[in-house]
Design an enzyme around this catalytic site. Structure first.
Site, PDB file in Angstrom:
ATOM      1  N   ASP A   1      -6.835  -6.705   3.902  1.00  0.00           N
ATOM      2  CA  ASP A   1      -7.905  -6.001   3.182  1.00  0.00           C
ATOM      3  C   ASP A   1      -8.835  -7.029   2.536  1.00  0.00           C
ATOM      4  OD1 ASP A   1      -9.292  -3.867   1.875  1.00  0.00           O
ATOM      5  OD2 ASP A   1      -8.178  -4.328   0.045  1.00  0.00           O
TER       6      ASP A   1
ATOM      7  N   ASP B   1      -3.623 -17.915   0.385  1.00  0.00           N
ATOM      8  CA  ASP B   1      -4.584 -18.603  -0.500  1.00  0.00           C
ATOM      9  C   ASP B   1      -5.329 -19.683   0.284  1.00  0.00           C
ATOM     10  OD1 ASP B   1      -2.137 -19.951  -0.304  1.00  0.00           O
ATOM     11  OD2 ASP B   1      -2.159 -20.676  -2.377  1.00  0.00           O
TER      12      ASP B   1
ATOM     13  N   ASP C   1     -12.851  -8.517   3.959  1.00  0.00           N
ATOM     14  CA  ASP C   1     -14.087  -8.435   3.166  1.00  0.00           C
ATOM     15  C   ASP C   1     -14.715  -9.818   3.066  1.00  0.00           C
ATOM     16  OD1 ASP C   1     -13.872  -5.708   2.610  1.00  0.00           O
ATOM     17  OD2 ASP C   1     -14.448  -5.975   0.515  1.00  0.00           O
TER      18      ASP C   1
ATOM     19  N   LYS D   1       2.484 -15.211   2.687  1.00  0.00           N
ATOM     20  CA  LYS D   1       2.712 -15.950   1.430  1.00  0.00           C
ATOM     21  C   LYS D   1       4.207 -16.248   1.363  1.00  0.00           C
ATOM     22  CE  LYS D   1       1.337 -17.633  -2.557  1.00  0.00           C
ATOM     23  NZ  LYS D   1       0.468 -18.821  -2.669  1.00  0.00           N
TER      24      LYS D   1
ATOM     25  N   TYR E   1       0.820  -1.212   0.000  1.00  0.00           N
ATOM     26  CA  TYR E   1       0.000   0.000   0.000  1.00  0.00           C
ATOM     27  C   TYR E   1       0.858   1.268   0.000  1.00  0.00           C
ATOM     28  CZ  TYR E   1      -4.790  -1.682   0.767  1.00  0.00           C
ATOM     29  OH  TYR E   1      -6.035  -2.218   0.622  1.00  0.00           O
TER      30      TYR E   1
HETATM   31  C1  IPM Z   1     -10.627  -0.851   3.587  1.00  0.00           C
HETATM   32  C2  IPM Z   1     -10.781  -0.200   2.235  1.00  0.00           C
HETATM   33  C3  IPM Z   1      -9.588   0.709   1.974  1.00  0.00           C
HETATM   34  C4  IPM Z   1      -8.354  -0.160   1.960  1.00  0.00           C
HETATM   35  C5  IPM Z   1      -9.690   1.574   0.697  1.00  0.00           C
HETATM   36  C6  IPM Z   1     -10.920   2.444   0.723  1.00  0.00           C
HETATM   37  C7  IPM Z   1      -8.460   2.388   0.467  1.00  0.00           C
HETATM   38  O1  IPM Z   1     -10.927  -1.169   1.244  1.00  0.00           O
HETATM   39  O2  IPM Z   1     -10.522  -0.105   4.589  1.00  0.00           O
HETATM   40  O3  IPM Z   1     -10.605  -2.065   3.653  1.00  0.00           O
HETATM   41  O4  IPM Z   1      -8.012  -0.749   0.929  1.00  0.00           O
HETATM   42  O5  IPM Z   1      -7.700  -0.255   3.002  1.00  0.00           O
HETATM   43 MG    MG Z   2     -11.140  -3.123   2.001  1.00  0.00          MG
END
Ligand code: IPM
Ligand code: MG
Length: 347
Positions: free
Chosen positions: A242, A218, A246, A186, A136
């Site tokens: 990240d 993975d 999700d 990884k 990042y």
């Molecule tokens: C998160 C989001 C952010 C990230 C974006 C909005 C930059 O996806 O907080 O997970 O990638 O960290």
């Molecule tokens: Mg995110």
């Protein structure tokens, strides 16, 4: 309790608005709220997704309640002007390096996840994602090679002290839970991950009571849907965290229910729902504010040491859910304000 409220883009302002109502209902005598512009909304007003005024507010408060940033209409801008830079900039500028993303299934919602209910019911995990390093924040660019081809690159790196401090957060969190820590990397391919793994193992010597395991990312993605009940605390880097967070959010039914904390050393923290700005439903009273409300609970817990108030908010959300209050994300039709009212009624 000086708190910055940065609603941001899309549904951010609506959902943080409900979280603020819940905070105000607690009757805290020293609550002070300061608003500021972030993201696309700030860009449209000030030409900067993280204006200096906002950053100054952020540096002057005890905690930040954050909505969301993201605006497809601004995706053509140079990267440093895009809405996402607001959250990335705040994480970096304030040293918010430890991202806590808990995921559990609220009782009664087992049937709403895409997993089988008996699998989903097992989920009680905490993802700890490093937020200040990794691919990042490495050097990045799109350059033109001598032969004229364009090449994009983003450098992934972690220094050992960066790994060490997030590893400590992981082990300490595990000590307060079921004492299991799974480090995700990884290391079969990446040197960054090899160092990550070596350092996590070094740190583990200080936590003999915590059972440490390692998993390639993975495989972790697969295990998260196959047998998520095996995880207690997961510690991982910025990029893998990240993605996995999700995924974990969907495993528990809805991204509209998951709160998160981004913590610095000490008590400063930024608290935000993990969902994004959802521009398609913004301003329509359709967004579920529960994740934002639960983020306010995390704030009371981590930045202000008010565990009882945090539990009270979490219980109010659980009760509203148990009573059948469902936002559109959960297949229901309760509006943003209506959900806020239901949580307040149960408080
Ligand atoms: C998160 C989001 C952010 C990230 C974006 C909005 C930059 O996806 O907080 O997970 O990638 O960290
Ligand atoms: Mg995110």
């Amino acid at each position: 309790m000086r708190i910055a409220v940065f609603g941001g883009d899309g549904i951010g302002p609506e959902v943080t608005g409900e979280a603020v109502r819940v905070l105000q209902a607690l009757g805290l005598d020293n609550l002070e709220l300061v608003e500021g512009d972030v993201g696309g909304a700030a860009y449209r007003k000030h030409g900067n997704p993280l204006p200096p005024e906002t950053l100054a507010i952020a540096k002057s408060v005890d905690a930040i309640l954050f909505g969301s940033v993201g605006d497809f209409g601004l995706d053509h801008l140079e990267r440093h002007l895009r809405p996402e830079q607001a959250i990335l900039g705040l994480r970096k500028e304030l040293g918010l390096f430890a991202n806590l993303r808990p995921a559990t299934v609220f009782p009664g919602l087992e049937d709403l996840t895409t997993l089988r209910p008996e699998v989903a019911r097992q989920i009680d995990l905490l993802i700890i994602r490093e937020l200040n390093g990794d691919v990042y924040f490495g050097e990045k660019a799109i350059r033109v090679l001598p032969d004229g081809r364009r090449q994009g690159y983003d450098i992934m790196s972690y220094a050992e002290d960066e790994v060490r401090r997030i590893a400590h957060v992981g082990f300490k969190a595990a000590q307060g839970r079921r004492k299991k820590l799974c480090s995700v990397d990884k290391a079969n391919v990446l040197e960054t991950s090899q160092l990550w793994r070596d350092v996590v193992i070094e740190v583990s010597a200080e936590y003999p009571d915590v059972e440490l395991s390692h998993m390639y990312v993975d495989n972790a993605a697969m295990q998260l849907v196959k047998n998520p009940g095996q995880f207690d605390v997961v510690v991982t880097g910025n990029m893998f965290g990240d993605i996995l967070s999700d995924q974990a959010s969907m495993c528990v039914g809805s991204i509209g229910l998951l709160a998160s904390a981004a913590l610095a050393e000490g008590t400063m923290g930024l608290y935000e729902p993990i969902h994004g700005s959802a521009p398609d439903i913004a301003g329509k009273d359709l967004a579920n504010p529960m994740a934002a409300i639960l983020s306010a609970a995390m704030m009371l817990r981590h930045s202000f040491g008010r565990e009882a108030d945090a539990v009270r908010i979490e219980a109010a959300v659980a009760k509203a859910l148990a009573a059948g209050v469902r936002g559109g994300d959960l297949g229901g039709n309760a509006g943003t304000r209506e959900i806020g009212d239901a949580v307040l009624a149960n408080l």
